[in-house]
Design a protein around this motif. Sequence first.
Motif, PDB file in Angstrom:
ATOM      1  N   CYS A   4      88.211  44.170  59.964  1.00 48.16           N
ATOM      2  CA  CYS A   4      87.728  42.790  59.773  1.00 48.16           C
ATOM      3  C   CYS A   4      87.329  42.107  61.075  1.00 48.16           C
ATOM      4  O   CYS A   4      86.337  41.400  61.129  1.00 48.16           O
ATOM      5  N   PHE A   5      88.134  42.298  62.110  1.00 45.34           N
ATOM      6  CA  PHE A   5      87.918  41.525  63.332  1.00 45.34           C
ATOM      7  C   PHE A   5      87.129  42.240  64.423  1.00 45.34           C
ATOM      8  O   PHE A   5      86.551  41.589  65.281  1.00 45.34           O
ATOM      9  N   THR A   6      87.105  43.568  64.405  1.00 46.03           N
ATOM     10  CA  THR A   6      86.390  44.280  65.466  1.00 46.03           C
ATOM     11  C   THR A   6      85.323  45.231  64.939  1.00 46.03           C
ATOM     12  O   THR A   6      84.383  45.554  65.652  1.00 46.03           O
ATOM     13  N   GLY A   7      85.503  45.723  63.712  1.00 49.41           N
ATOM     14  CA  GLY A   7      84.587  46.719  63.190  1.00 49.41           C
ATOM     15  C   GLY A   7      84.817  48.099  63.795  1.00 49.41           C
ATOM     16  O   GLY A   7      84.078  49.040  63.517  1.00 49.41           O
ATOM     17  N   CYS A   8      85.839  48.216  64.614  1.00 44.51           N
ATOM     18  CA  CYS A   8      86.123  49.493  65.293  1.00 44.51           C
ATOM     19  C   CYS A   8      87.349  50.193  64.712  1.00 44.51           C
ATOM     20  O   CYS A   8      88.102  50.841  65.428  1.00 44.51           O
ATOM     21  N   HIS A   9      87.560  50.057  63.418  1.00 47.97           N
ATOM     22  CA  HIS A   9      88.687  50.700  62.755  1.00 47.97           C
ATOM     23  C   HIS A   9      88.639  52.214  62.878  1.00 47.97           C
ATOM     24  O   HIS A   9      89.664  52.872  62.874  1.00 47.97           O
ATOM     25  N   TRP A  10      87.447  52.757  63.026  1.00 53.04           N
ATOM     26  CA  TRP A  10      87.283  54.206  63.126  1.00 53.04           C
ATOM     27  C   TRP A  10      87.947  54.757  64.386  1.00 53.04           C
ATOM     28  O   TRP A  10      88.371  55.910  64.412  1.00 53.04           O
ATOM     29  N   ILE A  11      88.073  53.943  65.436  1.00 50.76           N
ATOM     30  CA  ILE A  11      88.749  54.408  66.656  1.00 50.76           C
ATOM     31  C   ILE A  11      90.233  54.625  66.357  1.00 50.76           C
ATOM     32  O   ILE A  11      90.825  55.621  66.770  1.00 50.76           O
ATOM     33  N   TYR A  12      90.824  53.712  65.615  1.00 56.32           N
ATOM     34  CA  TYR A  12      92.232  53.831  65.231  1.00 56.32           C
ATOM     35  C   TYR A  12      92.443  55.045  64.327  1.00 56.32           C
ATOM     36  O   TYR A  12      93.353  55.841  64.532  1.00 56.32           O
ATOM     37  N   SER A  13      91.585  55.197  63.328  1.00 59.27           N
ATOM     38  CA  SER A  13      91.768  56.301  62.381  1.00 59.27           C
ATOM     39  C   SER A  13      91.491  57.664  63.020  1.00 59.27           C
ATOM     40  O   SER A  13      92.113  58.654  62.643  1.00 59.27           O
ATOM     41  N   CYS A  14      90.603  57.722  63.999  1.00 57.96           N
ATOM     42  CA  CYS A  14      90.329  59.023  64.630  1.00 57.96           C
ATOM     43  C   CYS A  14      91.528  59.506  65.444  1.00 57.96           C
ATOM     44  O   CYS A  14      91.719  60.707  65.611  1.00 57.96           O
ATOM     45  N   THR A  15      92.374  58.589  65.913  1.00 56.31           N
ATOM     46  CA  THR A  15      93.567  59.028  66.647  1.00 56.31           C
ATOM     47  C   THR A  15      94.535  59.753  65.708  1.00 56.31           C
ATOM     48  O   THR A  15      95.230  60.676  66.131  1.00 56.31           O
ATOM     49  N   TYR A  16      94.563  59.355  64.447  1.00 59.08           N
ATOM     50  CA  TYR A  16      95.429  60.040  63.486  1.00 59.08           C
ATOM     51  C   TYR A  16      94.868  61.405  63.117  1.00 59.08           C
ATOM     52  O   TYR A  16      95.618  62.342  62.855  1.00 59.08           O
ATOM     53  N   ARG A  17      93.562  61.520  63.094  1.00 54.57           N
ATOM     54  CA  ARG A  17      92.964  62.840  62.860  1.00 54.57           C
ATOM     55  C   ARG A  17      93.354  63.770  64.010  1.00 54.57           C
ATOM     56  O   ARG A  17      93.702  64.925  63.790  1.00 54.57           O
ATOM     57  N   SER A  18      93.323  63.245  65.225  1.00 53.65           N
ATOM     58  CA  SER A  18      93.721  64.048  66.392  1.00 53.65           C
ATOM     59  C   SER A  18      95.185  64.466  66.307  1.00 53.65           C
ATOM     60  O   SER A  18      95.533  65.605  66.612  1.00 53.65           O
ATOM     61  N   LYS A  19      96.054  63.538  65.883  1.00 50.98           N
ATOM     62  CA  LYS A  19      97.475  63.864  65.719  1.00 50.98           C
ATOM     63  C   LYS A  19      97.661  64.958  64.676  1.00 50.98           C
ATOM     64  O   LYS A  19      98.442  65.886  64.875  1.00 50.98           O
ATOM     65  N   MET A  20      96.956  64.832  63.564  1.00 51.40           N
ATOM     66  CA  MET A  20      97.069  65.819  62.501  1.00 51.40           C
ATOM     67  C   MET A  20      96.579  67.188  62.960  1.00 51.40           C
ATOM     68  O   MET A  20      97.211  68.206  62.696  1.00 51.40           O
ATOM     69  N   ARG A  21      95.463  67.182  63.672  1.00 48.75           N
ATOM     70  CA  ARG A  21      94.942  68.459  64.172  1.00 48.75           C
ATOM     71  C   ARG A  21      95.933  69.112  65.119  1.00 48.75           C
ATOM     72  O   ARG A  21      96.137  70.316  65.095  1.00 48.75           O
ATOM     73  N   ALA A  22      96.593  68.325  65.961  1.00 51.04           N
ATOM     74  CA  ALA A  22      97.576  68.870  66.894  1.00 51.04           C
ATOM     75  C   ALA A  22      98.796  69.408  66.141  1.00 51.04           C
ATOM     76  O   ALA A  22      99.320  70.473  66.496  1.00 51.04           O
ATOM     77  N   GLN A  23      99.238  68.708  65.115  1.00 47.86           N
ATOM     78  CA  GLN A  23     100.401  69.145  64.340  1.00 47.86           C
ATOM     79  C   GLN A  23     100.164  70.466  63.631  1.00 47.86           C
ATOM     80  O   GLN A  23     101.070  71.279  63.517  1.00 47.86           O
ATOM     81  N   TYR A  24      98.952  70.683  63.134  1.00 46.24           N
ATOM     82  CA  TYR A  24      98.659  71.856  62.320  1.00 46.24           C
ATOM     83  C   TYR A  24      97.673  72.818  62.965  1.00 46.24           C
ATOM     84  O   TYR A  24      97.203  73.739  62.302  1.00 46.24           O
ATOM     85  N   ALA A  25      97.366  72.635  64.228  1.00 43.74           N
ATOM     86  CA  ALA A  25      96.428  73.496  64.961  1.00 43.74           C
ATOM     87  C   ALA A  25      95.108  73.656  64.213  1.00 43.74           C
ATOM     88  O   ALA A  25      94.592  74.752  64.046  1.00 43.74           O
ATOM     89  N   LEU A  26      94.577  72.524  63.759  1.00 44.18           N
ATOM     90  CA  LEU A  26      93.305  72.523  63.040  1.00 44.18           C
ATOM     91  C   LEU A  26      92.149  72.441  64.028  1.00 44.18           C
ATOM     92  O   LEU A  26      92.281  71.822  65.089  1.00 44.18           O
TER      93      LEU A  26
END
Length: 150
Positions: free
Chosen positions: A65-87
């Motif tokens: 709502c306030f920045t339009g940059c929510h994708w930056i926040y969500s991409c960090t979780y994709r990175s965490k998931m990839r690290a957890q499962y070696a994706l």
Amino acid sequence: MKPGSEAPGAPSAWSSGLFDCFDDCGLCCLTCWCPCITFGKVSEIVDRGSTSCGTGGALYSLLACFTGCHWIYSCTYRSKMRAQYALPDAPCCDCCVHYCCEPCALVQEYKELKARGYDPDIGWQLNVERGNGGAGTGGVNPPGMQEMGR
């Protein structure tokens, strides 16, 4: 081997493709209209309960709502998931995937957790209690949540 108990660092592949989001109409529609809900569910499991679904979803919504940059926040979780499962970092880097295809990326991450034995709809605590996906720890509760023995 039990789902969710893969050895850390062992090479693996995504269980579904980035554009396989359309085979689950309910999840696809939910994510297109309210991505904060799907993100919240994913973030709670990836963070192993340290971030609640509500907190993750609310932060995502505020950033949208306030920045339009929510994708930056969500991409960090994709990175965490990839690290957890070696994706693999595929089809391109995490930030590009979330910037260009946010709903598809969130659905892919949700489906990956489901494929590894988790149920993102019930949250981390119930997954631990039910032993879903070995709770990501090979069937053992995470530190601090183990029952005391005599």
